[in-house]
Design an enzyme around this catalytic site. Structure first.
Site, PDB file in Angstrom:
ATOM      1  CG  ASP A   1      -1.759   1.019   1.151  1.00 19.31           C
ATOM      2  OD1 ASP A   1      -2.112   1.376  -0.013  1.00 19.31           O
ATOM      3  OD2 ASP A   1      -2.682   1.431   2.156  1.00 19.31           O
TER       4      ASP A   1
ATOM      5  CG  HIS B   1      -3.724  10.730   2.583  1.00 21.61           C
ATOM      6  ND1 HIS B   1      -4.646  10.699   3.483  1.00 21.61           N
ATOM      7  CD2 HIS B   1      -2.752   9.727   2.799  1.00 21.61           C
ATOM      8  CE1 HIS B   1      -4.493   9.560   4.267  1.00 21.61           C
ATOM      9  NE2 HIS B   1      -3.455   9.032   4.065  1.00 21.61           N
TER      10      HIS B   1
ATOM     11  NE  ARG C   1       5.712  15.005   9.953  1.00 19.28           N
ATOM     12  CZ  ARG C   1       5.211  13.852   9.780  1.00 19.28           C
ATOM     13  NH1 ARG C   1       5.144  13.201  10.732  1.00 19.28           N
ATOM     14  NH2 ARG C   1       4.499  13.753   8.542  1.00 19.28           N
TER      15      ARG C   1
ATOM     16  CD  GLU D   1      -5.968   4.892   4.827  1.00 18.25           C
ATOM     17  OE1 GLU D   1      -5.404   4.046   4.261  1.00 18.25           O
ATOM     18  OE2 GLU D   1      -5.297   5.496   5.894  1.00 18.25           O
TER      19      GLU D   1
ATOM     20  CE  LYS E   1      -2.939   1.833   7.365  1.00 18.23           C
ATOM     21  NZ  LYS E   1      -3.978   2.866   6.844  1.00 18.23           N
TER      22      LYS E   1
ATOM     23  CB  THR F   1      -7.326  -4.777   2.471  1.00 26.34           C
ATOM     24  OG1 THR F   1      -6.416  -4.684   3.492  1.00 26.34           O
ATOM     25  CG2 THR F   1      -7.037  -3.782   1.217  1.00 26.34           C
TER      26      THR F   1
ATOM     27  CB  THR G   1      -5.933   7.977   1.512  1.00 25.42           C
ATOM     28  OG1 THR G   1      -5.569   6.893   2.599  1.00 25.42           O
ATOM     29  CG2 THR G   1      -7.219   8.349   1.853  1.00 25.42           C
TER      30      THR G   1
HETATM   31 CA    CA Z   1      -3.693   3.186   3.029  1.00 22.83          CA
END
Ligand code: CA
Length: 448
Positions: free
Chosen positions: A142, A149, A158, A214, A268, A272, A374
């Site tokens: 991925d 994004h 940040r 996403e 994750k 998926t 994404t």
């Molecule tokens: Ca992703």
């Protein structure tokens, strides 16, 4: 390597004047006109039969196994054999782009209204078809190819320096988990995992409180590469077969705790989702566009740059996310659109992702899935996941029922859609990639 050009050409299969004898394919607003011809794998409902390869055409599936029996496909014998016998797309994709192009031409000829091959016996209504995972995914990578994004997510961590200094040089990625790639329609169970409460000292193990989607596109590898050999950027697209929709489900609280200092793992790997149809690169030929990297940015290193990629490395696909909560379903309300973004805005192209992936000698195999990351755009309604909404100023989502969402609730159904539109060509679509969130399960595998 076969002689196919890396970026596919427009030919008579893209002619917007083509019509099909399959009536449902001639709806100008449909996803599957005769100019599309995406590939998938299905089984006729209620029959204990082996999966077979099909081509989506309107509201029907052209059954390639049946086509082979009826001798309808005018393509090289190896292509017809793989199309008619395989139970996943992999053996077909492995034959490379030339093979896919010959199959596309053959399917186009079978389905044309002006042809003599009309054969309703080769069709299965999509309502009678159980659509299966189209590809046996060996490895799943991925990427993180949307600079919008990356900047939005970076801003949350940040604020003064949202984009890491490597971003414009390296197509960043993590290795995902192929065992949990599932086809659209498969429910997704809310994962349990470790999270740490804000200001807390010790983590807890519990169902995630920050489940997110996403929206991404995934490129399926066709012809593989050899271990130890890089893939030149100007040949990279010869190794790609087609593109599908991908939902990279993410547990944000688990991610924040576990990814210090390594990348995402259990946040994750629980699921998926992919769409059942793979839109071939040939079908996408009319919608190609320049890569989005601004001329003022530092140029990529030579192994990630070529003129063809600059000129036509992008793909103009519009992607959308829709959500329907359990409350909306109870009240008979249609899904609400959460975002719409343009894939042409992606900073890195699929060709660059392929060239980068193989640049260290890593082998790519037929059926590997390379997801884009994404897909987000600069507008507040173009954030490709919920966690980005805070960074774009869109804030908490309010549904038509008045329900509010910072993250997904049990019962929510997320649907991804995508389509290509260009003047002078037919509209083609990717179908949908949809899944409903189920509550966390306490079940564990019984070792006995
Ligand atoms: Ca992703």
């Amino acid at each position: 390597m076969n002689g196919a050009p890396a970026v596919p050409a427009i030919d008579d299969t893209h002619d917007p004047a083509l019509r099909s004898w399959v009536a449902g394919a001639n709806d100008a607003a449909g996803d599957f006109p005769i100019q599309n011809l995406p590939l998938g794998v299905f089984r006729r409902r209620g029959r204990p039969e082996a999966p077979r390869i099909g081509v989506a055409i309107g509201d029907q599936v052209l059954d390639l196994r049946r086509c082979r029996e009826l001798r309808l496909l005018d393509a090289p014998p190896a292509v017809v054999a793989a199309a008619g016998e395989a139970t996943a797309l992999n053996p077909l994709l492995a034959q490379g782009r030339q093979a896919l192009r010959s199959l596309r031409r053959a399917a186009s000829r079978v389905l044309r209204a002006d042809g003599s091959r009309a054969e309703p016996a080769a069709l299965v209504p999509v309502s009678d078809a159980e659509l299966l995972l189209p590809v046996e995914v060996g490895d799943y990578t991925d990427f993180y190819a949307s600079i919008v994004h990356a900047r939005n997510v970076g801003r949350l961590f940040r604020p003064g320096n949202p984009l890491t200094r490597n971003y414009r040089h390296v197509p960043l990625a993590y290795h995902g988990r192929s065992s949990s790639v599932v086809v659209s329609g498969t429910p997704v169970t809310r994962p349990r995992g470790q999270r740490i409460p804000e200001g807390g000292e010790r983590p807890s193990f519990e169902p995630t409180r920050r489940l997110d989607y996403e929206v991404e596109l995934g490129a399926c590898v066709g012809a593989g590469s050899l271990p130890g050999l890089a893939i030149p950027i100007d040949a990279a697209e010869r190794h790609l077969a087609g593109v599908c929709l991908v939902n990279d489900w993410s547990a944000r609280d688990m991610h924040a705790w576990e990814a210090q200092p390594l990348g995402p793992f259990l946040s994750k790997s629980f699921a998926t989702s992919v769409s059942p149809w793979v839109v071939t690169l040939d079908a996408l030929a009319p919608y190609r566009c320049a890569a989005a990297r601004p001329a003022a940015d530092p140029p990529p290193l030579p192994h990630l740059a070529c003129a063809a990629n600059d000129a036509r490395g992008g793909i103009d696909v519009t992607v959308e996310v829709w959500l329907q909560s359990a409350g909306m379903r109870r009240r008979g309300l249609e899904p609400a659109r959460l975002s719409r973004a343009a894939f042409r805005d992606m900073y890195w192209t699929f060709a660059q992702m392929v060239a980068h992936h193989a640049s260290n000698g890593c082998r790519l195999r037929p059926g590997d899935l390379l997801a884009s990351g994404t897909i987000s755009g600069p507008d507040p309604d173009a954030a490709g996941c919920l966690v980005e909404r805070a960074a774009t100023g869109a804030g908490t989502l309010t549904l038509p029922t008045g329900e509010r969402r910072d993250f997904l609730a049990d019962g929510d159904e997320v649907t991804l859609r995508a389509y290509c539109i260009r003047d002078g060509f037919a509209r083609i679509g990717f179908g949908s990639c949809s899944a409903r969130v189920l509550p966390a399960s306490a079940a564990v595998l019984d070792p006995t």
